[in-house]
Design an enzyme around this catalytic site. Structure first.
Site, PDB file in Angstrom:
ATOM      1  CG  HIS A 256      32.669 112.802 -36.009  1.00 42.97           C
ATOM      2  ND1 HIS A 256      31.469 112.154 -35.850  1.00 42.97           N
ATOM      3  CD2 HIS A 256      32.368 113.952 -36.658  1.00 42.97           C
ATOM      4  CE1 HIS A 256      30.497 112.889 -36.375  1.00 42.97           C
ATOM      5  NE2 HIS A 256      31.023 113.991 -36.866  1.00 42.97           N
TER       6      HIS A 256
ATOM      7  CE1 TYR B 213      26.888 112.759 -37.532  1.00 40.65           C
ATOM      8  CE2 TYR B 213      26.457 111.651 -39.610  1.00 40.65           C
ATOM      9  CZ  TYR B 213      27.080 112.651 -38.897  1.00 40.65           C
ATOM     10  OH  TYR B 213      27.877 113.546 -39.564  1.00 40.65           O
TER      11      TYR B 213
END
Length: 269
Positions: A100, A42
């Site tokens: 992830h 991110y």
């Protein structure tokens, strides 16, 4: 292990950066959110760490999640990436550390990176570990590698238009909590006639109905917003109770509409 280990709801920080992230997360903390979800990819771990450090809230009151990106899965480098995340987040540990996405085409074997993840937990740098975007077959494999009870959660896309029931059932089979990302289907819930009708009956918004629907299934989620009004109303959604008839009406909305499906995603089963 119970779902209550994960505070519900959390606040998602995907696509939030800079001052937008700082203002939104600050508002969320003021509103009462204590579960914060971020990730290495991110690019905002430093801002998240800054806001948390400046908030005056005791670290023990915050449940902080971050995720390791698939280019850091090689044992040794995985642990190094976590140290880098902790430095950016200005903390000695995260409450939850996730893989992830599974390694594309098994470039790094699950038998290598999952034990590395477990070593991070053993070192005290992660209180809990889990996975994200794992299929049913991958969950079976992960549990066979690590043993039952090691993985706290599988974070997957769940919303009224992609209800992911088969994966949820597999998580329940392994006593793995489900956390849902994109719970509002990037705003599409606001346009649905069924959700609008149910919302009117509760003097609520369709977004609040979608969140209440997840809570009723013991699914933890972390909606994201940049608007203070929505940040607060998302939290209030968890006080709503839907009827069995309303739950059934939402169940009928499933159309397998997957939003997060990059070219490196696993073969969904």
């Amino acid at each position: 292990m119970t779902v209550t280990t994960l505070p519900n709801p959390g606040f998602g920080t995907y696509r939030l950066e800079g001052d937008t992230l700082r203002n939104s997360l600050g508002t969320a903390l003021e509103a009462g959110y204590r579960h914060i979800d971020t990730a290495q990819i991110y690019g905002n771990e430093a801002e998240v760490g800054e806001v948390l450090a400046d908030s005056g809230i005791d670290r023990g009151e915050i449940f902080l999640t971050t995720k390791v990106w698939y280019d850091r899965f090689v044992p040794g480098d995985l642990e190094k990436s976590v140290d880098e995340s902790l430095e950016r987040l200005k903390t000695d540990y995260v409450d939850l550390l996730l893989i992830h996405w599974p390694s594309p085409n098994d470039e790094v074997a699950m038998e290598d990176y999952l034990p590395a993840l477990k070593r991070v937990k053993a070192s005290g740098k992660a209180r809990h570990i889990g996975v994200s975007n794992f299929t049913r077959a991958q969950l079976d494999r992960a549990v066979s590698i690590l043993g039952r009870g090691e993985l706290l959660t599988n974070q997957i896309e769940v919303h009224p238009f992609l209800q992911n029931r088969a994966v949820i059932e597999k998580c329940q089979e392994h006593d793995i909590a489900v956390t849902a990302f994109m719970p509002l289907a990037v705003g599409k819930v606001m346009e649905d006639a069924t959700l609008k009708q149910i919302a009117e009956a509760h003097d609520a918004s369709p977004a609040q109905i979608a969140l209440a629907w997840l809570k009723a299934q013991d699914i933890v989620t972390f909606p994201s917003s940049t608007k203070a009004r929505n940040i607060r109303s998302n939290l209030a959604a968890f006080d709503l109770t839907l009827s069995d008839e309303e739950m059934q009406a939402i169940a009928a909305l499933d159309r397998g509409e997957r939003i997060a499906d990059p070219d490196f995603a696993p073969h969904w089963d």
